[in-house]
Design an enzyme around this catalytic site. Structure first.
Site, short mmCIF file in Angstrom:
data_model
loop_
_atom_site.label_atom_id
_atom_site.label_comp_id
_atom_site.label_asym_id
_atom_site.label_seq_id
_atom_site.Cartn_x
_atom_site.Cartn_y
_atom_site.Cartn_z
N GLU A 18 -33.06 -15.59 -23.27
CA GLU A 18 -31.63 -14.67 -22.54
C GLU A 18 -32.60 -13.29 -21.86
OE1 GLU A 18 -29.12 -15.58 -25.93
OE2 GLU A 18 -27.29 -15.10 -24.54
N TRP A 60 -27.16 -13.93 -32.16
CA TRP A 60 -28.73 -13.12 -32.50
C TRP A 60 -28.75 -13.47 -30.90
CZ3 TRP A 60 -27.62 -15.34 -36.85
CH2 TRP A 60 -28.40 -16.17 -37.29
N CYS A 86 -22.88 -23.05 -25.87
CA CYS A 86 -23.42 -22.08 -27.42
C CYS A 86 -24.74 -22.60 -27.95
CB CYS A 86 -22.82 -21.62 -27.94
SG CYS A 86 -23.58 -20.81 -29.49
N ARG A 106 -25.26 -23.01 -32.48
CA ARG A 106 -24.22 -23.69 -33.02
C ARG A 106 -23.96 -23.96 -34.46
NH1 ARG A 106 -20.82 -27.27 -29.41
NH2 ARG A 106 -22.39 -27.09 -28.00
N1 ARG Z 1 -26.74 -14.80 -22.10
C1 ARG Z 1 -26.02 -13.16 -23.14
C2 ARG Z 1 -27.38 -11.76 -22.99
O1 ARG Z 1 -28.25 -12.24 -22.49
C3 ARG Z 1 -25.69 -13.29 -24.16
C4 ARG Z 1 -25.00 -14.30 -24.54
C5 ARG Z 1 -24.53 -14.48 -25.78
N2 ARG Z 1 -26.15 -15.31 -26.51
C6 ARG Z 1 -26.37 -14.72 -28.03
N3 ARG Z 1 -27.20 -14.96 -28.26
N4 ARG Z 1 -25.21 -14.54 -28.57
O2 ARG Z 1 -27.02 -10.67 -23.05
#
Ligand code: ARG
Length: 381
Positions: free
Chosen positions: A241, A236, A64, A67
């Site tokens: 991602e 968030w 992560c 953090r």
């Molecule tokens: N990578 C995942 C997604 O795109 C989410 C993982 C958690 N990501 C976060 N920013 N807490 O759905």
């Protein structure tokens, strides 16, 4: 490989908790836990221990990047809920308070562990909100290809989706020893962001969107030797991602060729860098749309700076950061990010979050839920 007993794991965690929180009474609490383990085979974390332990599990999450904010985690102790209906209603309450209309709050909810008096729960979805994926008769996939297997499992339970590219899957919850049950997630619980681009009006014709809050719901939380197989948590989103992986990956929504076509880029050769150009436009759209709608999201450059600040803070406390380079370094902008130029140790500390077997995959063949993980208080994990 850890070989310590439950008592030793409890001791290690309580020591950490008492010393980091500057609390008195460690010896007394440890004696109490020892007696409880001797009498019942397990022990119950207090609400405060659970809350601090969950924060430590976040701090110890090697993959992560977010953090820096570990201390701000809001922990909801819901260990006393005893029916799947209650867990579902509470998961919706988690969504609401974590979403906060777009001002996203990092939140974790803990439901009964498998070894507490009552039966434990599992949420079978990867996340509380995720889009379905349908295999069409012509072999094409509508929606999220990563969700095809889980979507057909949901359909086998009797759920029917609307068959759009962005159908929210039902929440599937299972109580130990019982069959899984599904619950439709009410549309008003799901904050969605429609994607538009600040300069290109054609972008909105793609009718792309993503949901605001990623709530991981299939990992096991471990604190002081106690396992919580049902402990959904969220932060968030980081831009890449959604804009690099979820919408850009070939094995996901695979939007880069579509965007490149709108941009009139030459896709006949990779060396025209059409993928790079299209991805940048996708990133601009996601960043702009979340901002315009007032939904929290961090870009990868800011996230990299924040992670390095976390490393600095940890080192100042005398703790060495454990991190998985391949997960920390974002999938775009590589060497322009500070984290690219760093290396870390990658040991798994406790408390932490762990993967656990997806019980619905076994469920299909054997009809028997898989609760092996986290069941025995003296097991080695
Ligand atoms: N990578 C995942 C997604 O795109 C989410 C993982 C958690 N990501 C976060 N920013 N807490 O759905």
């Amino acid at each position: 490989m850890r070989t310590s007993s439950l008592f030793e794991q409890a001791q290690e965690f309580l020591q950490l908790y008492y010393s980091e929180s500057n609390l008195d009474g460690f010896g007394k609490r440890l004696d109490q836990v020892q007696v409880e383990i001797l009498q019942t085979g397990t022990y119950r974390l207090t609400e405060k221990e659970l809350s601090y332990g969950a924060k430590l599990a976040w701090r110890n999450s090697n993959r992560c990047m977010g953090r820096l904010f570990w201390k701000t985690l809001k922990v909801r102790d819901r260990r006393t809920l005893s029916t799947v209906e209650e867990v579902f209603a509470d998961a919706m309450a988690h969504l609401k308070s974590a979403t906060q209309g777009g001002k996203i709050r990092s939140t974790l909810s803990v439901y009964a562990s498998a070894d507490e008096a009552d039966a434990g729960f599992r949420i079978l979805n990867k996340q509380l909100i995720r889009f379905a994926g349908y295999m069409l008769p012509n072999g094409e996939i509508l929606g999220d290809p990563d969700a095809v297997a889980f979507t057909s499992y949901c359909r086998s339970l009797g759920w029917e989706g609307k068959q759009t590219a962005f159908d929210v899957l039902p929440l599937v919850i299972q109580r130990e020893g019982e069959l899984a049950r599904w619950f439709a997630v009410p549309e008003d619980q799901v904050l969605r962001v429609n994607l538009v681009h600040p300069d290109y009006s054609w972008f909105q014709e793609l009718k792309l969107q993503w949901y605001a809050v990623p709530v991981i719901s299939d990992m096991r939380l471990e604190i002081g030797g106690i396992s919580f197989p049902c402990a959904p948590f969220n932060g968030w989103y980081m831009l890449t991602e959604i804009a690099a992986r979820n919408l850009g990956d070939e094995q996901r929504y695979n939007m880069l060729p579509v965007i490149a076509k709108k941009m009139n880029l030459d896709q006949r050769q990779v060396k025209t860098l059409w993928k790079d150009k299209a991805m940048l436009v996708l990133q601009e759209a996601v960043l702009y749309s979340f901002q315009a709608q007032g939904v929290t999201l961090v870009d990868h450059h800011t996230a990299s700076e924040q992670f390095l600040e976390f490393c600095k803070q940890e080192e100042a406390k005398g703790r060495s950061v454990q991190a998985d380079w391949a997960w920390i370094v974002p999938p775009a902008a590589g060497s322009t990010l500070g984290v690219f130029h760093q290396e870390w140790e990658n040991q798994i500390l406790s408390p932490n979050f762990h993967y656990q077997p997806a019980s619905w995959k076994q469920d299909k063949a054997s009809k028997a839920p898989n609760f092996a993980a986290g069941k025995c208080p003296f097991s080695n994990n």
